[in-house]
Write a protein that holds these residues in place. Structure first.
Motif, PDB file in Angstrom:
ATOM      1  N   ARG A 115       0.808  10.841  -7.345  1.00 46.62           N
ATOM      2  CA  ARG A 115       0.105  10.176  -6.253  1.00 46.62           C
ATOM      3  C   ARG A 115      -1.169  10.930  -5.900  1.00 46.62           C
ATOM      4  O   ARG A 115      -2.238  10.638  -6.396  1.00 46.62           O
ATOM      5  N   GLU A 116      -1.029  11.966  -5.056  1.00 45.41           N
ATOM      6  CA  GLU A 116      -2.193  12.657  -4.508  1.00 45.41           C
ATOM      7  C   GLU A 116      -2.611  13.881  -5.306  1.00 45.41           C
ATOM      8  O   GLU A 116      -3.737  14.346  -5.176  1.00 45.41           O
ATOM      9  N   ARG A 150       0.834  -1.206   0.000  1.00 47.71           N
ATOM     10  CA  ARG A 150       0.000   0.000   0.000  1.00 47.71           C
ATOM     11  C   ARG A 150       0.871   1.260   0.000  1.00 47.71           C
ATOM     12  O   ARG A 150       0.593   2.227  -0.720  1.00 47.71           O
ATOM     13  N   GLN A 151       1.939   1.265   0.791  1.00 48.72           N
ATOM     14  CA  GLN A 151       2.817   2.423   0.809  1.00 48.72           C
ATOM     15  C   GLN A 151       3.519   2.595  -0.528  1.00 48.72           C
ATOM     16  O   GLN A 151       3.761   3.715  -0.976  1.00 48.72           O
ATOM     17  N   ARG A 152       3.843   1.481  -1.184  1.00 43.96           N
ATOM     18  CA  ARG A 152       4.491   1.588  -2.493  1.00 43.96           C
ATOM     19  C   ARG A 152       3.539   2.187  -3.533  1.00 43.96           C
ATOM     20  O   ARG A 152       3.954   2.953  -4.397  1.00 43.96           O
ATOM     21  N   LEU A 153       2.269   1.798  -3.440  1.00 45.08           N
ATOM     22  CA  LEU A 153       1.304   2.264  -4.438  1.00 45.08           C
ATOM     23  C   LEU A 153       0.757   3.653  -4.128  1.00 45.08           C
ATOM     24  O   LEU A 153       0.518   4.451  -5.019  1.00 45.08           O
ATOM     25  N   PRO A 185       9.177   7.961  -5.737  1.00 41.39           N
ATOM     26  CA  PRO A 185      10.349   8.803  -6.027  1.00 41.39           C
ATOM     27  C   PRO A 185      11.577   8.311  -5.273  1.00 41.39           C
ATOM     28  O   PRO A 185      11.517   8.027  -4.076  1.00 41.39           O
ATOM     29  N   ARG A 186      12.679   8.210  -5.992  1.00 44.61           N
ATOM     30  CA  ARG A 186      13.903   7.662  -5.399  1.00 44.61           C
ATOM     31  C   ARG A 186      15.003   8.707  -5.475  1.00 44.61           C
ATOM     32  O   ARG A 186      15.354   9.194  -6.551  1.00 44.61           O
ATOM     33  N   LEU A 187      15.526   9.097  -4.321  1.00 42.02           N
ATOM     34  CA  LEU A 187      16.645  10.024  -4.253  1.00 42.02           C
ATOM     35  C   LEU A 187      17.890   9.255  -3.843  1.00 42.02           C
ATOM     36  O   LEU A 187      17.868   8.473  -2.890  1.00 42.02           O
ATOM     37  N   THR A 188      18.979   9.490  -4.565  1.00 40.00           N
ATOM     38  CA  THR A 188      20.245   8.846  -4.259  1.00 40.00           C
ATOM     39  C   THR A 188      21.273   9.925  -3.993  1.00 40.00           C
ATOM     40  O   THR A 188      21.403  10.868  -4.787  1.00 40.00           O
TER      41      THR A 188
END
Length: 416
Positions: free
Chosen positions: A210-211, A178-181, A393-396
């Motif tokens: 998302r929202e 659920r958190q992933r989606l 979203p992925r921050l590296t």
């Protein structure tokens, strides 16, 4: 984060990098506690080096700095450039970095396209200007025409809270499906609300996957629907959805002065081709179209009547309205609206060519078929684009990235 109106703000229009860069560098130089910066493009040219120097100086005197750049828009910063920042304590976050395939960037969709700076929770900048020399007039015929708004007042801590929340959202790993989606940005405290600095009501409108999928477009449609005197829009990449086009036509048909300033000398030829597919449909309803011919238009600004205005990163095209992460400031302020209106009127008078319906009149079976196909696309592209994968979203951190080989220019296939 909910989009909420805050009163008591001072808003200042900054036109082109010539006004924006000195001002933002001055504010970074005066920072005491924190600098938050998001940008799509950061190039290692004279502007990028000046930003680099300003951030290094601030970090060395103890200012906490978080910079977020996009993995597609800023792919070629050198290891030495990044290393100097990280060694000074600057946290450089890269949004959705991806390996190249035969030297080409493959992470084309759902980019972090915002351009935001927040200094000490007391001053913010939101707009469309990237950190590259082509936003300076002395760059020459291909210098970009663009805008940023500087904000002081109660809205600023909310912008600060938003950017901090995006950092936390990008760094954490969702633990459940659920958190992933449906993952939401964590609740982050804002700095204490400063006293009123001006008379403008303002809100930060964002678009994500998302929202807030259509919030910026919705604010445009509400403003156009309520307009009684004028709707003026200057937008670099114009191919909006059917509902926004319908509101523009309806406004013109009820007597509102509807004017569009679009690219006449585009940085990408496809931009002009796409926009021109809509010209006859808009002109036939009374919408006036002006092509900016002085140099590439990169701005994303609009106003209605004598109070409402917006400045931000969002184009009115499928990438911005249905895929990218965007941010606009929307304002209700007569003085700002008047100033922006005077500037756009000057652009239309001195730097634009008005397109008349006789310039685009076409007949024939192909024209009718093309119009059918275009408007079928416009009716449905938000839903179709929604089928594309949505990832958290992925921050590296930049110092953890593998070295990338090869390079290519940001304008290849992606609006800036």
């Amino acid at each position: 984060m909910k989009h909420v109106w805050f009163s008591g703000n001072r808003v200042t229009l900054l036109i082109n990098g010539d006004a924006f860069f000195p001002r933002v560098f001055e504010c970074i130089a005066a920072a005491e506690h924190e600098v938050l910066l998001e940008t799509f493009i950061w190039f290692e040219d004279k502007v990028g080096l000046a930003l680099h120097a300003a951030l290094l100086a601030a970090a060395r005197r103890g200012v906490q700095i978080d910079v977020t750049i996009d993995g597609y828009g800023s792919p070629d910063l050198s290891p030495a450039f990044i290393s100097a920042l990280t060694q000074a304590g600057v946290r450089v976050h890269v949004f959705d970095p991806s390996p190249r395939l035969w030297g080409y960037r493959t992470n084309v969709f759902r980019r972090m396209h915002r351009k935001i700076v927040v200094v000490d929770g007391t001053r913010a900048f939101v707009g469309g200007i990237n950190y590259s020399a082509d936003h300076l007039v002395d760059f020459g015929p291909t210098a970009k025409q663009d805008y940023t708004v500087e904000i002081e007042g109660p809205l600023v801590p909310q912008i600060q809270r938003y950017v901090r929340g995006q950092l936390l959202l990008g760094q954490r790993e969702p633990s459940t499906l659920r958190q992933r989606l449906f993952g939401r940005a964590p609740v982050v405290p804002a700095s204490p609300a400063p006293p009123a600095a001006g008379t403008a009501e303002a809100l930060l409108a964002t678009r994500d996957n998302r929202e807030h999928r259509s919030d910026i477009e919705r604010h445009y449609r509400i403003a156009i629907r309520g307009a009684r005197q004028r709707v003026w829009i200057a937008n670099a990449y114009f191919f909006p959805g059917y509902r926004l086009l319908r509101q523009l036509r309806k406004a013109a048909q009820r007597g509102v002065d509807v004017r569009l300033i679009l690219q006449g000398e585009p940085d990408m030829p496809i931009v002009k081709i796409a926009a021109r597919l809509l010209y006859h449909h808009l002109l036939s309803a009374g919408v006036k179209i002006h092509e900016y011919r002085e140099r590439p238009l990169h701005g994303k600004v609009a106003l209605t009547d004598d109070v409402w205005s917006t400045v931000g990163s969002s184009n009115l095209d499928p990438l911005s309205l249905a895929l990218n992460l965007e941010a606009n400031v929307i304002m209700k302020d007569r003085a700002f609206n008047l100033l922006l209106g005077e500037h756009l009127a000057q652009l239309m008078q001195s730097s634009c060519k008005e397109i008349l319906i006789g310039d685009v009149s076409e007949t024939g079976l192909w024209v009718r078929l093309r119009s059918f196909l275009v408007f079928h696309l416009l009716r449905h592209y938000p839903a179709w684009f929604g089928w594309l994968p949505v990832h958290t979203p992925r921050l590296t951190l930049a110092h953890t990235l593998p070295k990338q080989a090869g390079s290519d220019h940001v304008n290849e296939g992606q609006a800036s």
